[in-house]
Design a protein around this motif. Sequence first.
Motif, PDB file in Angstrom:
ATOM      1  N   ASN A 260       1.083  -1.305   0.055  1.00 49.74           N
ATOM      2  CA  ASN A 260      -0.125   0.074   0.313  1.00 49.74           C
ATOM      3  C   ASN A 260       0.558   1.164   0.619  1.00 49.74           C
ATOM      4  N   GLU A 261       2.128   0.954  -0.771  1.00 52.08           N
ATOM      5  CA  GLU A 261       2.939   2.654  -0.452  1.00 52.08           C
ATOM      6  C   GLU A 261       3.456   2.552  -1.608  1.00 52.08           C
ATOM      7  N   VAL A 262       3.735   3.754  -2.315  1.00 51.91           N
ATOM      8  CA  VAL A 262       4.532   3.615  -3.787  1.00 51.91           C
ATOM      9  C   VAL A 262       5.900   5.071  -2.759  1.00 51.91           C
ATOM     10  N   THR A 263       7.287   4.726  -3.401  1.00 52.38           N
ATOM     11  CA  THR A 263       8.504   5.391  -3.597  1.00 52.38           C
ATOM     12  C   THR A 263       8.917   6.321  -4.207  1.00 52.38           C
ATOM     13  N   LEU A 264       8.510   7.391  -4.310  1.00 50.92           N
ATOM     14  CA  LEU A 264       9.738   7.763  -5.746  1.00 50.92           C
ATOM     15  C   LEU A 264      11.124   8.914  -5.383  1.00 50.92           C
ATOM     16  N   GLU A 265      11.843   8.302  -5.783  1.00 49.51           N
ATOM     17  CA  GLU A 265      13.353   8.961  -5.525  1.00 49.51           C
ATOM     18  C   GLU A 265      13.288   9.801  -6.982  1.00 49.51           C
ATOM     19  N   PHE A 266      14.540  11.275  -6.196  1.00 54.19           N
ATOM     20  CA  PHE A 266      14.592  12.211  -7.845  1.00 54.19           C
ATOM     21  C   PHE A 266      16.217  11.868  -8.055  1.00 54.19           C
TER      22      PHE A 266
ATOM     23  N   GLU B 265      19.403  25.119  -3.426  1.00 55.16           N
ATOM     24  CA  GLU B 265      19.556  24.834  -2.271  1.00 55.16           C
ATOM     25  C   GLU B 265      19.008  23.915  -1.122  1.00 55.16           C
ATOM     26  N   VAL B 266      18.074  23.055  -1.436  1.00 51.21           N
ATOM     27  CA  VAL B 266      17.251  22.601  -1.031  1.00 51.21           C
ATOM     28  C   VAL B 266      16.542  21.520  -1.745  1.00 51.21           C
ATOM     29  N   SER B 267      16.882  20.736  -1.679  1.00 54.74           N
ATOM     30  CA  SER B 267      16.878  19.102  -2.599  1.00 54.74           C
ATOM     31  C   SER B 267      15.723  18.246  -2.684  1.00 54.74           C
ATOM     32  N   LEU B 268      15.375  18.406  -3.027  1.00 54.94           N
ATOM     33  CA  LEU B 268      13.444  16.737  -2.215  1.00 54.94           C
ATOM     34  C   LEU B 268      14.444  15.375  -3.047  1.00 54.94           C
ATOM     35  N   MET B 269      14.019  14.852  -1.965  1.00 57.41           N
ATOM     36  CA  MET B 269      15.545  13.103  -2.189  1.00 57.41           C
ATOM     37  C   MET B 269      13.626  12.430  -2.673  1.00 57.41           C
ATOM     38  N   GLU B 270      13.499  12.187  -1.843  1.00 54.96           N
ATOM     39  CA  GLU B 270      11.438  11.329  -2.713  1.00 54.96           C
ATOM     40  C   GLU B 270      10.832  11.747  -1.649  1.00 54.96           C
ATOM     41  N   VAL B 271       9.812  11.036  -2.520  1.00 58.53           N
ATOM     42  CA  VAL B 271       8.338  11.381  -1.646  1.00 58.53           C
ATOM     43  C   VAL B 271       7.822   9.419  -1.463  1.00 58.53           C
TER      44      VAL B 271
END
Length: 706
Positions: free
Chosen positions: A144-150, A157-163
Amino acid sequence: MADTLEFNEIYQEVKGSMNDGRLRLSRQGVIFKNSKTGKVDNIQASELAEGVWRRVALGHGLKLLTKNGHVYKYDGFRESEFDKLSDFFKAHYRLELVEKDLCVKGWNWGTVRFGGQLLSFDIGEQPVFEIPLSNVSQCTTGKNEVTLEFHQNDDAEVSLMEVRFYVPPTQEDGVDPVEAFAQNVLSKADVIQATGDAICIFRELQCLTPRGRYDIRIYPTFLHLHGKTFDYKIPYTTVLRLFLLPHKDQRQMFFVISLDPPIKQGQTRYHFLILLFSKDEDISLTLNMNEEEVEKRFEGRLTKNMSGSLYEMVSRVMKALVNRKITVPGNFQGHSGAQCITCSYKASSGLLYPLERGFIYVHKPPVHIRFDEISFVNFARGTTTTRSFDFEIETKQGTQYTFSSIEREEYGKLFDFVNAKKLNIKNRGLKEGMKQSYDEYADSDEDQHDAYLERMKEEGKIREENANDSSDGSGEETDESFNPGEEDDDVAEEFDSNASASSSSGDGDSDRDEKKPAKKAKIVKDRKPRKKQLESKKGKDPNAPKRPMSAYMLWLNANREKIKSDHPGISITDLSKKAGELWKAMSKEKKEEWDRKAEDARRDYEKAMKEYSVGSKSESSKTERSKKKKKKQEKQMKGKVEKKGAASKSLSSTKSPAKNMSESFKSKEFVSSDESSSAESKKEDSEEEGVASLPPSSEESASGSD
């Protein structure tokens, strides 16, 4: 209504980083140019599907969606510009610019909607956030979970690693909502996986940056560098530009791939991939595709079987896959005939290539500077020698690049190139801190005064005058003499002139004072000693043979009138510059003729110098003898005067004649001893001096004794 709209200081969102640039809207489409990289995004008007206007952090933003699913976001607009943009979209693109604000409720549950290459998380009808699926590097699933890496952006300056998304289970049989969610993401995500066979493989290519030998595997969507230690996967979407540059030795070629974002190895970032090829290396290449697939995919740009030089095959394949033009050097040609200039940057030697729209330096570190980001360039004196100069470039962001140790012969070619490209040239005569404004849409001032060029012309004029003036030595300027063998003669003449000057003065302290300035004159730091040196040189013998002229000066004297007649009214400096250009363009056979004449003149000069040196020695010995004779006569007259004075004293005094004789004898002995001491110091003609110093009576006695 205007046909175009232009906006400065507009920001494009790329993987979490806001890149500033300029946006232009025209009838043909939308163009955005990145100020940092110079990359141009061109969206055709026929491809536009939707335009959205909304409030964002930097004011107001414009989101454009294309028919093939791509999304472009531009921020930095003012609220008052909405009406102008809306009217323009209606008139030229036949689109309604829709106002749609983001939801700011802060809820973390809602609906996910996939549209093209965009994942939108909505609450009701309003989007909360949007994720371009091309930024996704990996997608994993769980219960029941999906992980997205970028993909990471170094400029952000700030990076989004995953959602992570929680996907609730549904009652429908046979459909797993988690797998369906993951498949929708992976179908549009930029996930690099080396699946399938490579189109072609190039073995053991020499790579300068990153250094080593790599096998290059060409895949449909990315490039795989496989080395002994490291592997790199480079998507074609990160390739900015391709360069094919000939080496200065004309036997090798550089193939440069500009990357944004760069490839990473630890903390090191490689913005350029540089391959070095030999022109003599050939290859026969067969693509791992059938002919129909090759024709369909590459539309005649590639064939299944190809052969030719290795660098041509690599560049041809890369051009077809990346779909970008290959930049080659333009019309620039240096002093040696090469299309590059040898120089140093950050203490490393390399090659600077003037291109049609910029400069590129290879290879350590590689630098690419576009003309549109240059504020001004500057030609500066070399810090260590006058035989070279520095070329400085300052960008609009304030970054300065200094390319040093450029040969002075390259100055004219480089200056003409910069002037033809209408780049601003910093005026060294202006006050410090004054910078000329650069209008990006207007030409720069072409007739700007260049102080360094004027100094170079003046030096050329001085060299020409010094070459014609035989009495003036070539030891005054450190860069005047082009014959190393003549420098020893000049040093000897300096010492000779100082020696003659010191011998003429009787004071020993003055000798030491004059020797010290002679040393300073070589360093050319103090100007006063140079004046003394000039005065001593002016006293040279006018009968001395004249120095031989160089081959260039012989040719110039023979053709000066012809150049004046071909260019009436030409100034002295322009004449010397024109003569230099004609001399450079002259064939080697014609130059050899003048070289032979210069060699004959040099032999005649050496022969004349030998004869002159023999004659000058005999003349110097004669002058020394005449000086000695003159001194003897003066001392002889002095002795006679003393003798007469002693005789008068003996007559007037009441003392005995024997005493008078003894006194007169003492005076004669004193004079003769004084002269004998001077004779001993010189050690020449001592017997003649002794005879000359005695009175006539003593001479007779001496002759009688002999």
